[in-house]
Design a protein around this motif. Structure first.
Motif, mmCIF file in Angstrom:
data_model
loop_
_atom_site.group_PDB
_atom_site.id
_atom_site.type_symbol
_atom_site.label_atom_id
_atom_site.label_comp_id
_atom_site.label_asym_id
_atom_site.label_seq_id
_atom_site.Cartn_x
_atom_site.Cartn_y
_atom_site.Cartn_z
ATOM 1 N N GLY A 180 47.352 52.091 47.457
ATOM 2 C CA GLY A 180 47.980 50.911 48.032
ATOM 3 C C GLY A 180 49.346 50.590 47.472
ATOM 4 O O GLY A 180 49.833 49.460 47.625
ATOM 5 N N ASN A 181 49.983 51.534 46.827
ATOM 6 C CA ASN A 181 51.245 51.277 46.142
ATOM 7 C C ASN A 181 52.301 50.669 47.062
ATOM 8 O O ASN A 181 52.607 51.212 48.116
ATOM 9 C CB ASN A 181 51.769 52.587 45.546
ATOM 10 N N THR A 182 52.863 49.532 46.670
ATOM 11 C CA THR A 182 53.903 48.753 47.366
ATOM 12 C C THR A 182 53.508 48.337 48.780
ATOM 13 O O THR A 182 54.368 48.032 49.598
ATOM 14 C CB THR A 182 55.262 49.502 47.424
ATOM 15 N N SER A 183 52.237 48.279 49.079
ATOM 16 C CA SER A 183 51.786 47.840 50.407
ATOM 17 C C SER A 183 50.951 46.574 50.260
ATOM 18 O O SER A 183 50.709 46.089 49.150
ATOM 19 C CB SER A 183 50.948 48.935 51.076
ATOM 20 N N TRP A 184 50.472 46.034 51.388
ATOM 21 C CA TRP A 184 49.612 44.852 51.332
ATOM 22 C C TRP A 184 48.400 45.121 50.469
ATOM 23 O O TRP A 184 47.924 44.226 49.756
ATOM 24 C CB TRP A 184 49.176 44.431 52.738
ATOM 25 N N LEU A 185 47.882 46.371 50.509
ATOM 26 C CA LEU A 185 46.661 46.695 49.778
ATOM 27 C C LEU A 185 46.882 46.616 48.277
ATOM 28 O O LEU A 185 46.034 46.116 47.526
ATOM 29 C CB LEU A 185 46.178 48.085 50.202
ATOM 30 N N GLY A 186 48.036 47.097 47.817
ATOM 31 C CA GLY A 186 48.331 47.004 46.399
ATOM 32 C C GLY A 186 48.552 45.580 45.943
ATOM 33 O O GLY A 186 48.223 45.206 44.803
ATOM 34 N N PHE A 187 49.109 44.769 46.815
ATOM 35 C CA PHE A 187 49.397 43.370 46.508
ATOM 36 C C PHE A 187 48.160 42.478 46.603
ATOM 37 O O PHE A 187 48.052 41.461 45.892
ATOM 38 C CB PHE A 187 50.484 42.884 47.478
ATOM 39 N N TYR A 188 47.217 42.846 47.437
ATOM 40 C CA TYR A 188 46.082 41.971 47.773
ATOM 41 C C TYR A 188 45.277 41.504 46.560
ATOM 42 O O TYR A 188 44.908 40.311 46.482
ATOM 43 C CB TYR A 188 45.169 42.684 48.775
ATOM 44 N N PRO A 189 44.972 42.361 45.566
ATOM 45 C CA PRO A 189 44.217 41.852 44.422
ATOM 46 C C PRO A 189 44.933 40.723 43.693
ATOM 47 O O PRO A 189 44.304 39.740 43.283
ATOM 48 C CB PRO A 189 44.075 43.082 43.518
ATOM 49 N N TYR A 190 46.252 40.858 43.542
ATOM 50 C CA TYR A 190 47.019 39.820 42.849
ATOM 51 C C TYR A 190 47.038 38.519 43.657
ATOM 52 O O TYR A 190 46.975 37.429 43.089
ATOM 53 C CB TYR A 190 48.433 40.326 42.583
ATOM 54 N N LEU A 191 47.093 38.662 44.976
ATOM 55 C CA LEU A 191 47.026 37.492 45.850
ATOM 56 C C LEU A 191 45.733 36.723 45.613
ATOM 57 O O LEU A 191 45.742 35.493 45.436
ATOM 58 C CB LEU A 191 47.127 37.939 47.313
ATOM 59 N N ALA A 213 50.376 32.499 46.740
ATOM 60 C CA ALA A 213 50.818 33.808 47.215
ATOM 61 C C ALA A 213 52.188 34.159 46.647
ATOM 62 O O ALA A 213 52.452 35.309 46.283
ATOM 63 C CB ALA A 213 50.852 33.817 48.739
ATOM 64 N N VAL A 214 53.071 33.179 46.590
ATOM 65 C CA VAL A 214 54.402 33.410 46.019
ATOM 66 C C VAL A 214 54.288 33.799 44.545
ATOM 67 O O VAL A 214 54.972 34.732 44.080
ATOM 68 C CB VAL A 214 55.283 32.159 46.185
ATOM 69 N N ARG A 215 53.426 33.129 43.824
ATOM 70 C CA ARG A 215 53.229 33.466 42.415
ATOM 71 C C ARG A 215 52.717 34.897 42.271
ATOM 72 O O ARG A 215 53.161 35.646 41.392
ATOM 73 C CB ARG A 215 52.242 32.486 41.782
ATOM 74 N N ALA A 216 51.805 35.290 43.153
ATOM 75 C CA ALA A 216 51.244 36.638 43.088
ATOM 76 C C ALA A 216 52.298 37.697 43.384
ATOM 77 O O ALA A 216 52.378 38.719 42.696
ATOM 78 C CB ALA A 216 50.082 36.759 44.071
ATOM 79 N N LEU A 217 53.122 37.471 44.394
ATOM 80 C CA LEU A 217 54.125 38.467 44.748
ATOM 81 C C LEU A 217 55.232 38.530 43.687
ATOM 82 O O LEU A 217 55.766 39.611 43.404
ATOM 83 C CB LEU A 217 54.715 38.167 46.121
ATOM 84 N N THR A 218 55.555 37.408 43.104
ATOM 85 C CA THR A 218 56.535 37.400 42.012
ATOM 86 C C THR A 218 56.034 38.262 40.849
ATOM 87 O O THR A 218 56.788 39.057 40.267
ATOM 88 C CB THR A 218 56.794 35.959 41.533
ATOM 89 N N TYR A 219 54.755 38.120 40.540
ATOM 90 C CA TYR A 219 54.180 38.934 39.460
ATOM 91 C C TYR A 219 54.122 40.400 39.867
ATOM 92 O O TYR A 219 54.466 41.291 39.071
ATOM 93 C CB TYR A 219 52.783 38.435 39.108
ATOM 94 N N TYR A 220 53.693 40.668 41.095
ATOM 95 C CA TYR A 220 53.564 42.056 41.552
ATOM 96 C C TYR A 220 54.902 42.775 41.470
ATOM 97 O O TYR A 220 54.968 43.948 41.074
ATOM 98 C CB TYR A 220 53.023 42.073 42.986
ATOM 99 N N ALA A 221 55.983 42.093 41.813
ATOM 100 C CA ALA A 221 57.312 42.703 41.749
ATOM 101 C C ALA A 221 57.696 43.045 40.308
ATOM 102 O O ALA A 221 58.446 44.009 40.075
ATOM 103 C CB ALA A 221 58.347 41.769 42.365
ATOM 104 N N ARG A 222 57.198 42.309 39.341
ATOM 105 C CA ARG A 222 57.507 42.590 37.937
ATOM 106 C C ARG A 222 56.991 43.960 37.511
ATOM 107 O O ARG A 222 57.584 44.617 36.633
ATOM 108 C CB ARG A 222 56.894 41.519 37.029
ATOM 109 N N LEU A 223 55.911 44.407 38.120
ATOM 110 C CA LEU A 223 55.363 45.714 37.762
ATOM 111 C C LEU A 223 56.359 46.828 38.061
ATOM 112 O O LEU A 223 56.330 47.889 37.417
ATOM 113 C CB LEU A 223 54.044 45.964 38.514
#
Length: 410
Positions: A180-191, A213-223
């Motif tokens: 799920g790298n860089t897709s909705w699937l990779g982001f979904y757990p953090y959401l 959701a914004v908090r989750a995507l902000t964190y996901y981008a840090r990876l």
């Protein structure tokens, strides 16, 4: 039909004293490659023992062709009696009237699934109105994999994960996400770990732009920005774990049975753990897998439902899982999660712990048509440095306009 499928086409048997009359014939289409039908062999053998006058033919259907073939079968009302497909197939094909609702056709089986199926897998195929157009068949879930000669234990929290990965990177060992790298699937757990969701509980409104959701995507981008994680769709994370290029990675549970087999240099040097917990205290992972369903137009619905009842007997699902391991695969019975504890798997407790907090994709009819919108927002943030709030708000607006149009249609 592939050679593997032909081996599973049980020869036609004539009931004693019935003369030349043809016996009933069940056809099962399974998504996957030509090895996939082998998974069904223990269930077919058990069913044959109870119904010697019924033949069972199992065919493989490539993933790329599955929805087209299933939709064509529905239109012509000819084709298989049972199918497997992704969990979203139960929602989308069920909405088209293609699948039998187990609540109505086999209520006792539905009750058994309530008792023994993985809750996340069951929730992923139950429509908001309660209809259950199939049964959980198998599943995979995300785990952390790490070099146990570099780390004493896996990071347990979001902040701990960043700190640990940064320390590993300073030593020359990076981090990678595979599934799920860089897709909705990779982001979904953090959401989900942040308390966000894609839709509201009625599937009538997108809420992907919430503060959570914004908090989750902000964190996901840090990876990616801080850890320099690879952004290609399927990095060789397991190979990098062996070489030392990566000291920490996330991927699916299928690696539990493969790492020692395919990466000899990793033997005794790796471990698995559940995902780190997010702000809500949950470690929710995305649950992928397939569903088993009966086609509504099948002339053999009673037999097909009886086949399903047979398959979900504990000894049969356990034999299916054990058979998969014997040829180097993995089949985790999502409909009989209670059988997983007996499987000879490394780091089994990590798997069981993660399965206790795992969810499938949103069980909403619109999701298969809208998942790319979330992926596009995620990639704009991760790859182009866009603002998470702006991109998620844009995604929610597009999704809600489509939902509004759909709601006005008769």
């Amino acid at each position: 039909m592939s050679p593997a499928s032909l081996k599973l086409a049980i020869p036609l048997l004539l009931a004693a004293g019935c003369g030349p009359a043809l016996a009933a014939h069940l056809v099962i289409w399974m998504v996957g490659d030509d090895k996939t039908p082998r998974l069904m062999q223990p269930a077919v053998e058990a069913y044959r023992a109870r119904h010697p006058d019924v033949t069972v033919e199992v065919r493989d259907v490539p993933w790329a062709d599955a929805m087209t073939k299933y939709s064509a079968a529905l239109a012509s009302r000819r084709g298989p009696d049972l199918i497997t497909g992704s969990t979203s197939y139960a929602i989308s094909l069920g909405a088209k009237g293609a699948l039998v609702d187990l609540n109505q056709a086999a209520p006792e089986l539905a009750r058994e699934l309530e008792r023994h199926a993985n809750p996340g897998a069951l929730a992923a195929i139950r429509r908001p109105d309660g209809a259950l157009h199939g049964a959980p068949f198998d599943m995979h879930v995300q785990l952390q994999y790490y070099r146990s000669d570099l780390l004493r234990e896996a990071p347990a929290t979001w902040d701990g994960f960043i700190t640990t990965a940064q320390a590993l990177r300073a030593q020359g060992h990076g981090y990678a996400q595979q599934w799920g790298n860089t897709s909705w699937l990779g982001f979904y757990p953090y959401l989900r770990q942040a308390g966000g969701a894609v839709y509201d509980a009625t599937c009538s409104r997108a809420v992907i732009d919430s503060p959570e959701a914004v908090r989750a995507l902000t964190y996901y981008a840090r990876l990616y920005r801080e850890l320099n994680a690879p952004t290609d769709g399927w990095p060789d994370a397991d190979g990098g774990l062996e070489s030392g290029a990566y000291g920490l990675m996330q991927s699916g549970t299928w690696l539990l049975s493969r790492l020692d087999m395919t990466h000899k240099g990793l033997v005794g040097k790796w471990a698995a753990a559940p995902l780190p917990v997010g702000p809500t205290g949950k470690r929710t992972a995305v649950l992928g897998g397939t569903v088993l369903a009966v086609m509504r137009f099948s002339p053999n619905r009673a037999l097909a439902l009886d086949f399903m009842r047979s398959l979900y007997q504990p000894e049969i699902t356990r034999r299916m899982a054990e058979a998969a391991l014997q040829y180097g695969g993995m089949w985790l019975p999502s409909g009989r999660q209670d059988q997983i504890a007996a499987l000879p798997l490394p780091h089994r407790q990590a798997l069981l712990d993660q399965l206790a907090d795992a969810e499938g994709p949103p069980p909403c009819p619109a999701w298969m048509r809208q998942d790319y919108i979330v992926t596009r927002a995620v990639q704009r943030v991760v790859l182009a440095g866009a603002d998470p709030q702006a991109e998620l708000s844009r995604a929610a607006a597009v999704m809600n306009r489509a939902l509004a149009v759909q709601g006005k249609q008769p």
